[in-house]
Design an enzyme around this catalytic site. Sequence first.
Site, short mmCIF file in Angstrom:
data_model
loop_
_atom_site.label_atom_id
_atom_site.label_comp_id
_atom_site.label_asym_id
_atom_site.label_seq_id
_atom_site.Cartn_x
_atom_site.Cartn_y
_atom_site.Cartn_z
N GLY A 8 0.88 -1.30 0.04
CA GLY A 8 -0.19 -0.21 -0.04
C GLY A 8 0.96 1.20 -0.23
N ASP A 53 -0.91 -7.32 -5.14
CA ASP A 53 -2.13 -7.16 -4.47
C ASP A 53 -2.14 -8.14 -3.24
OD1 ASP A 53 -4.94 -7.68 -3.83
OD2 ASP A 53 -5.55 -8.25 -5.72
N TYR A 143 -14.74 -0.76 9.19
CA TYR A 143 -13.20 -0.61 9.12
C TYR A 143 -12.58 -0.82 10.72
CZ TYR A 143 -9.09 2.62 9.22
OH TYR A 143 -7.90 3.07 9.23
N LYS A 147 -10.09 -3.56 12.13
CA LYS A 147 -8.76 -3.21 12.75
C LYS A 147 -8.61 -4.07 14.05
CE LYS A 147 -6.52 -0.29 9.88
NZ LYS A 147 -5.47 -0.69 9.38
N ILE A 173 -4.51 11.12 10.19
CA ILE A 173 -3.03 11.93 9.75
C ILE A 173 -3.27 12.82 8.73
CG2 ILE A 173 -0.97 10.93 8.87
CD1 ILE A 173 -1.56 9.76 11.50
P1 NAD Z 1 -4.71 5.05 1.66
O1 NAD Z 1 -5.98 4.70 1.44
O2 NAD Z 1 -4.13 6.44 1.46
O3 NAD Z 1 -3.69 3.98 0.94
C1 NAD Z 1 -4.06 2.81 1.02
C2 NAD Z 1 -3.14 2.14 -0.11
O4 NAD Z 1 -3.52 0.65 -0.06
C3 NAD Z 1 -3.45 2.69 -1.50
O5 NAD Z 1 -2.36 3.05 -2.19
C4 NAD Z 1 -4.32 1.33 -2.27
O6 NAD Z 1 -3.96 1.23 -3.58
C5 NAD Z 1 -3.79 0.17 -1.40
N1 NAD Z 1 -4.40 -0.82 -1.32
C6 NAD Z 1 -5.97 -1.07 -1.59
N2 NAD Z 1 -6.11 -2.46 -1.79
C7 NAD Z 1 -5.02 -2.99 -1.92
C8 NAD Z 1 -4.86 -4.42 -2.22
N3 NAD Z 1 -5.70 -5.33 -2.23
N4 NAD Z 1 -3.38 -4.96 -2.16
C9 NAD Z 1 -2.24 -3.60 -2.13
N5 NAD Z 1 -2.77 -2.57 -2.08
C10 NAD Z 1 -4.02 -2.21 -1.75
O7 NAD Z 1 -4.37 4.80 3.27
P2 NAD Z 1 -3.24 5.43 4.23
O8 NAD Z 1 -3.95 6.54 4.85
O9 NAD Z 1 -1.79 5.75 3.82
O10 NAD Z 1 -3.21 4.38 5.41
C11 NAD Z 1 -2.21 3.37 5.47
C12 NAD Z 1 -2.64 2.49 6.76
O11 NAD Z 1 -2.52 3.34 8.02
C13 NAD Z 1 -3.94 1.63 6.94
O12 NAD Z 1 -3.72 0.55 7.56
C14 NAD Z 1 -5.03 2.54 7.58
O13 NAD Z 1 -5.90 1.87 8.05
C15 NAD Z 1 -3.91 3.08 8.48
N6 NAD Z 1 -4.56 4.51 9.23
C16 NAD Z 1 -4.52 5.60 8.50
C17 NAD Z 1 -4.91 6.81 8.97
C18 NAD Z 1 -5.16 8.21 8.43
O14 NAD Z 1 -5.51 9.09 8.82
N7 NAD Z 1 -4.52 8.04 7.16
C19 NAD Z 1 -5.40 6.86 10.21
C20 NAD Z 1 -5.51 5.57 10.97
C21 NAD Z 1 -4.97 4.57 10.41
N1 SER Z 2 -8.01 8.39 9.15
C1 SER Z 2 -8.87 7.32 9.43
C2 SER Z 2 -10.05 7.31 8.71
O1 SER Z 2 -10.64 8.47 8.85
C3 SER Z 2 -8.76 6.75 10.81
O2 SER Z 2 -8.43 5.61 10.85
O3 SER Z 2 -10.64 6.36 8.36
#
Ligand code: NAD
Ligand code: SER
Length: 320
Positions: A8, A53, A143, A147, A173
């Site tokens: 990802g 994937d 979601y 988690k 974030i």
């Molecule tokens: P994002 O949605 O920006 O990116 C997720 C990436 O996963 C994308 O590039 C997508 O193409 C890829 N993806 C989706 N399905 C896939 C698959 N089957 N195989 C391979 N890749 C795949 O998410 P993010 O914000 O970068 O989050 C990264 C991690 O951090 C996740 O576990 C998310 O739950 C966690 N998280 C993020 C936030 C936030 O605010 N961004 C907050 C809490 C937790």
């Molecule tokens: N930033 C994330 C969301 O809103 C929290 O995990 O889904």
Amino acid sequence: MKRILFTGCGGQIGSELTLAFRQIYGNDNVIASDVSDKISTDLRESGPFVHLDVLDKNAIAETIDKYNIDAVVHLAAILSAVGEKNPQLAWNVNINGSVNIFEVAREKKLERILVPSSMAVFGPDTPKENTPQKTVLIPTTMYGVTKVAIELLGNYYNLHYGMDIRGLRYPGIISHKTPPGGGTTDYAVAIYFDAVKQKSYDCFLRADSMLPMMYMPDCIKATTELFQADKNKLKNATGYNVTAFSVTPADVANSIRKIIPDFEITYHPDFRQDIADSWVNSMDDNSAREEWGWQPDFNLDAMTEDIIKEIQLKETSKVI
Ligand code: NAD
Ligand code: SER
């Protein structure tokens, strides 16, 4: 660690965290992967990229063998808002993707897995203020359900297979390099872009929706520190509360007005309001502070100043 695979990597966090890891571990030792080929030029040109994937277990195993991988940072996931629109997809990618990573890691005896969790593990019955590390985990979003399951599964693998799976419950974030992938906290990114471009923002959450947040440099710092922490000190390995500050959309708007005084905000809450209402207002992250030294650098105003400066620079370079 010799070689680290990122899943990802094209997302909001992966696009920056992968580059930060390349700075530490060396460009060729950090293998970027995503199911999408739309990744930044920086990422593509600075080291190896694999189309992967996480639902394809054989492809994960082949990649791990090909690149001699011994650790995985597993970021591929479906976030809260997209997950509520398509809960079956969220279950499939988040659960089966993580099971595939954990299983290949078990079979190939990998040294370490880091998989982020989220404040979405909390639900309406969780104490809302200064939410403790150990508390009620009964989320109402798919979601959040995934988690919690991933945290528990990670604990199971650590306990029964002697593995080293780690994770941290990120708050929302906030960043300016790669757009977020469909979460409830995405407003806190969009608001800055609209503030710079048009001095106004129409928010999909209420003015008083308080949520924990963190600026990307602190997210990178927390993740790197947990990844490198001494395993023997980790008592809550798969789901550390981490936070920097708690804010409402009105607080963010007021912070922006210190730099853009005529900024205006309107509020039209949509389905994401229910998700935000089910989460907590603030988190107690003392376990992370005590067990691996976590401490954030950015508060709201420091982040606002930095992010607006960066977006203005980006806008100016477009004009030139
Ligand atoms: P994002 O949605 O920006 O990116 C997720 C990436 O996963 C994308 O590039 C997508 O193409 C890829 N993806 C989706 N399905 C896939 C698959 N089957 N195989 C391979 N890749 C795949 O998410 P993010 O914000 O970068 O989050 C990264 C991690 O951090 C996740 O576990 C998310 O739950 C966690 N998280 C993020 C936030 C936030 O605010 N961004 C907050 C809490 C937790
Ligand atoms: N930033 C994330 C969301 O809103 C929290 O995990 O889904």
